[in-house]
Enzyme design. Structure first.
Site, PDB file in Angstrom:
ATOM      1  N   GLY A  14      -5.376  10.546  -0.901  1.00  0.00           N
ATOM      2  CA  GLY A  14      -6.405  11.451  -0.122  1.00  0.00           C
ATOM      3  C   GLY A  14      -5.802  12.986  -0.284  1.00  0.00           C
ATOM      4  O   GLY A  14      -6.592  13.772  -0.717  1.00  0.00           O
TER       5      GLY A  14
ATOM      6  N   GLY B 107       0.608   8.461   1.370  1.00  0.00           N
ATOM      7  CA  GLY B 107       1.241   9.509   2.263  1.00  0.00           C
ATOM      8  C   GLY B 107       2.421  10.285   1.951  1.00  0.00           C
ATOM      9  O   GLY B 107       2.320  10.185   0.502  1.00  0.00           O
TER      10      GLY B 107
ATOM     11  N   LYS C  49       0.809  -1.085   0.015  1.00  0.00           N
ATOM     12  CA  LYS C  49      -0.055   0.029  -0.018  1.00  0.00           C
ATOM     13  C   LYS C  49       0.883   1.298  -0.085  1.00  0.00           C
ATOM     14  O   LYS C  49       1.671   1.660   1.025  1.00  0.00           O
ATOM     15  CB  LYS C  49      -1.067   0.060   1.291  1.00  0.00           C
ATOM     16  CG  LYS C  49      -1.251   1.258   1.740  1.00  0.00           C
ATOM     17  CD  LYS C  49      -2.471   2.282   0.956  1.00  0.00           C
ATOM     18  CE  LYS C  49      -2.429   3.811   1.213  1.00  0.00           C
ATOM     19  NZ  LYS C  49      -2.594   4.076   2.660  1.00  0.00           N
TER      20      LYS C  49
ATOM     21  N   LYS D 212      -5.737   1.096  10.025  1.00  0.00           N
ATOM     22  CA  LYS D 212      -4.587   0.557   9.504  1.00  0.00           C
ATOM     23  C   LYS D 212      -4.235  -0.825  10.027  1.00  0.00           C
ATOM     24  O   LYS D 212      -3.955  -2.010   9.212  1.00  0.00           O
ATOM     25  CB  LYS D 212      -3.252   1.444   9.778  1.00  0.00           C
ATOM     26  CG  LYS D 212      -2.356   1.006   8.664  1.00  0.00           C
ATOM     27  CD  LYS D 212      -1.279   2.259   8.844  1.00  0.00           C
ATOM     28  CE  LYS D 212      -1.837   3.514   8.153  1.00  0.00           C
ATOM     29  NZ  LYS D 212      -2.186   3.653   6.758  1.00  0.00           N
TER      30      LYS D 212
ATOM     31  N   ASP E 224      -6.073   1.249   2.486  1.00  0.00           N
ATOM     32  CA  ASP E 224      -5.787   0.474   3.309  1.00  0.00           C
ATOM     33  C   ASP E 224      -6.564  -1.098   3.254  1.00  0.00           C
ATOM     34  O   ASP E 224      -6.075  -2.207   3.162  1.00  0.00           O
ATOM     35  CB  ASP E 224      -5.424   0.686   4.686  1.00  0.00           C
ATOM     36  CG  ASP E 224      -4.501   1.803   4.892  1.00  0.00           C
ATOM     37  OD1 ASP E 224      -3.470   1.610   4.076  1.00  0.00           O
ATOM     38  OD2 ASP E 224      -4.553   2.536   6.022  1.00  0.00           O
TER      39      ASP E 224
HETATM   40  N1  LIG Z   1       0.996   3.315  18.446  1.00  0.00           N
HETATM   41  C1  LIG Z   1       0.932   4.308  17.437  1.00  0.00           C
HETATM   42  N2  LIG Z   1       2.161   4.227  16.559  1.00  0.00           N
HETATM   43  C2  LIG Z   1       1.989   4.841  15.365  1.00  0.00           C
HETATM   44  N3  LIG Z   1       1.412   5.806  15.031  1.00  0.00           N
HETATM   45  C3  LIG Z   1       0.193   5.921  15.729  1.00  0.00           C
HETATM   46  C4  LIG Z   1      -0.007   5.109  17.083  1.00  0.00           C
HETATM   47  N4  LIG Z   1      -1.224   5.349  17.442  1.00  0.00           N
HETATM   48  C5  LIG Z   1      -1.700   6.299  16.689  1.00  0.00           C
HETATM   49  N5  LIG Z   1      -1.056   6.729  15.725  1.00  0.00           N
HETATM   50  C6  LIG Z   1      -1.406   7.787  14.565  1.00  0.00           C
HETATM   51  O1  LIG Z   1      -1.676   7.108  13.566  1.00  0.00           O
HETATM   52  C7  LIG Z   1      -1.244   7.799  12.082  1.00  0.00           C
HETATM   53  C8  LIG Z   1      -1.362   7.064  11.120  1.00  0.00           C
HETATM   54  O2  LIG Z   1      -2.532   6.804  10.579  1.00  0.00           O
HETATM   55  P1  LIG Z   1      -3.010   7.607   9.247  1.00  0.00           P
HETATM   56  O3  LIG Z   1      -2.761   9.086   9.488  1.00  0.00           O
HETATM   57  O4  LIG Z   1      -4.327   7.446   9.024  1.00  0.00           O
HETATM   58  O5  LIG Z   1      -2.139   7.059   8.295  1.00  0.00           O
HETATM   59  P2  LIG Z   1      -1.999   7.098   6.564  1.00  0.00           P
HETATM   60  O6  LIG Z   1      -2.583   8.815   6.216  1.00  0.00           O
HETATM   61  O7  LIG Z   1      -0.539   6.402   6.240  1.00  0.00           O
HETATM   62  O8  LIG Z   1      -3.141   6.113   5.881  1.00  0.00           O
HETATM   63  C9  LIG Z   1       0.260   8.404  12.794  1.00  0.00           C
HETATM   64  O9  LIG Z   1       0.683   9.505  12.003  1.00  0.00           O
HETATM   65  C10 LIG Z   1      -0.090   8.554  14.182  1.00  0.00           C
HETATM   66  O10 LIG Z   1      -0.350   9.937  14.405  1.00  0.00           O
HETATM   67  C1  LIG Z   2     -13.483   6.424   1.944  1.00  0.00           C
HETATM   68  C2  LIG Z   2     -11.981   7.136   1.479  1.00  0.00           C
HETATM   69  O1  LIG Z   2     -11.739   7.876   2.652  1.00  0.00           O
HETATM   70  N1  LIG Z   2     -11.341   6.971   0.611  1.00  0.00           N
HETATM   71  C3  LIG Z   2      -9.996   7.621   0.594  1.00  0.00           C
HETATM   72  C4  LIG Z   2      -9.326   6.951  -0.764  1.00  0.00           C
HETATM   73  C5  LIG Z   2      -7.873   7.382  -0.755  1.00  0.00           C
HETATM   74  C6  LIG Z   2      -6.907   6.880   0.234  1.00  0.00           C
HETATM   75  O2  LIG Z   2      -7.313   5.880   0.876  1.00  0.00           O
HETATM   76  O3  LIG Z   2      -5.851   7.717   0.291  1.00  0.00           O
HETATM   77  P1  LIG Z   2      -4.745   7.614   1.349  1.00  0.00           P
HETATM   78  O4  LIG Z   2      -4.329   6.249   1.644  1.00  0.00           O
HETATM   79  O5  LIG Z   2      -3.594   8.557   0.867  1.00  0.00           O
HETATM   80  O6  LIG Z   2      -5.247   8.151   2.707  1.00  0.00           O
HETATM   81  C7  LIG Z   2     -10.140   9.065   0.266  1.00  0.00           C
HETATM   82  O7  LIG Z   2     -11.152   9.414  -0.362  1.00  0.00           O
HETATM   83  O8  LIG Z   2      -9.231   9.964   0.555  1.00  0.00           O
END
Ligand SMILES: Nc1ncnc2c1ncn2[C@@H]1O[C@H](COP(=O)(O)OP(=O)(O)O)[C@@H](O)[C@H]1O
Ligand SMILES: CC(=O)N[C@@H](CCC(=O)OP(=O)(O)O)C(=O)O
Length: 302
Positions: free
Chosen positions: A73, A40, A37, A259, A203
């Site tokens: 995103g 970011g 995946k 995640k 994810d």
């Molecule tokens: N135990 C943890 N370890 C690492 N990150 C964590 C933890 N708990 C919460 N987080 C948060 O989760 C975030 C990752 O999730 P997210 O921002 O949704 O990721 P992405 O945008 O890569 O999909 C990290 O930036 C951090 O702020």
């Molecule tokens: C339903 C939902 O929220 N879908 C996401 C799809 C893209 C995604 O997942 O992008 P990242 O991995 O960069 O966050 C969105 O619209 O942003």
């Protein structure tokens, strides 16, 4: 230290050692499928984009089969902003009305998907871009969310519009591409039985894809070093039971919960290991896969 400067200061025998260290991993993973995946920071920084594409091409050339599922995103947010539209997020997911779905499809299926395909191909790979619509790859169903508003007794049902979850995956188109030595690059858009497009968190698609493809590994690139403990230290290896404890005691929170859930679902579905790694590190995928130390958190079923 950057790989380039590390190599400049390393002796010939140190460089040889690094190359030889990869050998048992290449042998072990040859012919196996790796679902990555990609999202970011790694997708917005020019240098990291190039390093990601080179990693994927190198893996393919040594006989490992990478399948890329990408997010986007921030890129969707940018175009929506330019069009004067704002997004609301509920439980980390973008509420997606019909107009927003058009933008999601244009950005993920068009701009972002083709940029990744082009990057990989520029480095000598043969990538093919798909959305979940191609070859009927990802069937989606509309997501139903409930949320308890402050002061309310009953949870309310939130209409997320075109937000979906994976209902099923038909991997035949991906299998065909892999057999033909192509690298599939998949945008997380599914189609419902109603014929509508659905926007699915990347994810979720990556986790299910790994399960259905019977992948050896699932790698989720994110914007932290991996899963961190309460003091901010990196947890390099965790079992499913340890992950549950960390969620219960609040160490894993926010965006990391869904995640980690995708990763644990994939493990329960038969994927041998899942890795949560730092997309801000040059060559993160190679370092995690082909070196003794790795760089992120390794999740195992045990
Ligand atoms: N135990 C943890 N370890 C690492 N990150 C964590 C933890 N708990 C919460 N987080 C948060 O989760 C975030 C990752 O999730 P997210 O921002 O949704 O990721 P992405 O945008 O890569 O999909 C990290 O930036 C951090 O702020
Ligand atoms: C339903 C939902 O929220 N879908 C996401 C799809 C893209 C995604 O997942 O992008 P990242 O991995 O960069 O966050 C969105 O619209 O942003």
């Amino acid at each position: 230290m950057k790989l380039q400067s590390a190599l400049e200061t390393a002796s010939a025998s140190q460089i040889a050692h690094v190359l030889i260290e990869a050998l048992p991993y290449i042998k072990r993973f040859k012919g196996k499928t790796l679902v990555v995946k990609y999202g970011g920071n790694a997708m917005t920084d020019e240098r990291l984009k190039q390093s990601f594409a080179r990693d994927i091409v190198l893996l393919k050339l040594v006989g490992i089969n990478p399948v890329v599922v990408h997010g986007g995103g921030p890129q969707i947010g940018n175009l929506l902003q330019r069009l004067g539209k704002t997004s609301e997020f509920v439980q980390g997911m973008r509420v997606t009305d019909a107009e927003t779905m058009d933008v999601v499809e244009m950005v993920l299926g068009g701009l972002v998907n083709k940029e990744i395909v082009n990057l990989i191909n520029q480095h000598g790979g043969r990538a093919v871009g798909l959305t979940g619509k191609d070859g009927d790859l990802v069937r989606a169903e509309k997501i139903a969310l409930t949320q308890l508003a402050p002061g309310a007794d009953e949870p309310e049902i939130i209409d997320m519009g075109h937000v979906g979850r994976v209902k099923s995956i038909d991997p035949r188109v991906v299998d065909t591409l892999v057999r033909g030595d192509f690298i599939p690059v998949i945008a997380p858009i599914g189609v419902g039985d109603d014929g509508f497009s659905y926007n699915i968190n990347a994810d979720l698609v990556a986790g299910k894809m790994a399960e259905v493809l019977k992948a050896e590994k699932l790698m989720l690139l994110t914007n932290t070093a991996g899963i961190l403990d309460k003091q901010g230290g990196l947890l390099t290896g965790l079992s499913l039971a340890e992950v549950e404890d960390l969620i219960t005691d609040g160490t894993i929170s926010g965006g990391m919960i869904p995640k980690v859930r995708c990763a644990t679902d994939a493990l329960n579905g038969g994927v041998a290991s899942a890795h949560i790694i730092d997309g801000r590190v040059d060559h993160a995928v190679l370092l995690e896969l082909l070196t003794d130390r790795g760089i992120g958190t390794l999740l195992l079923r045990r």
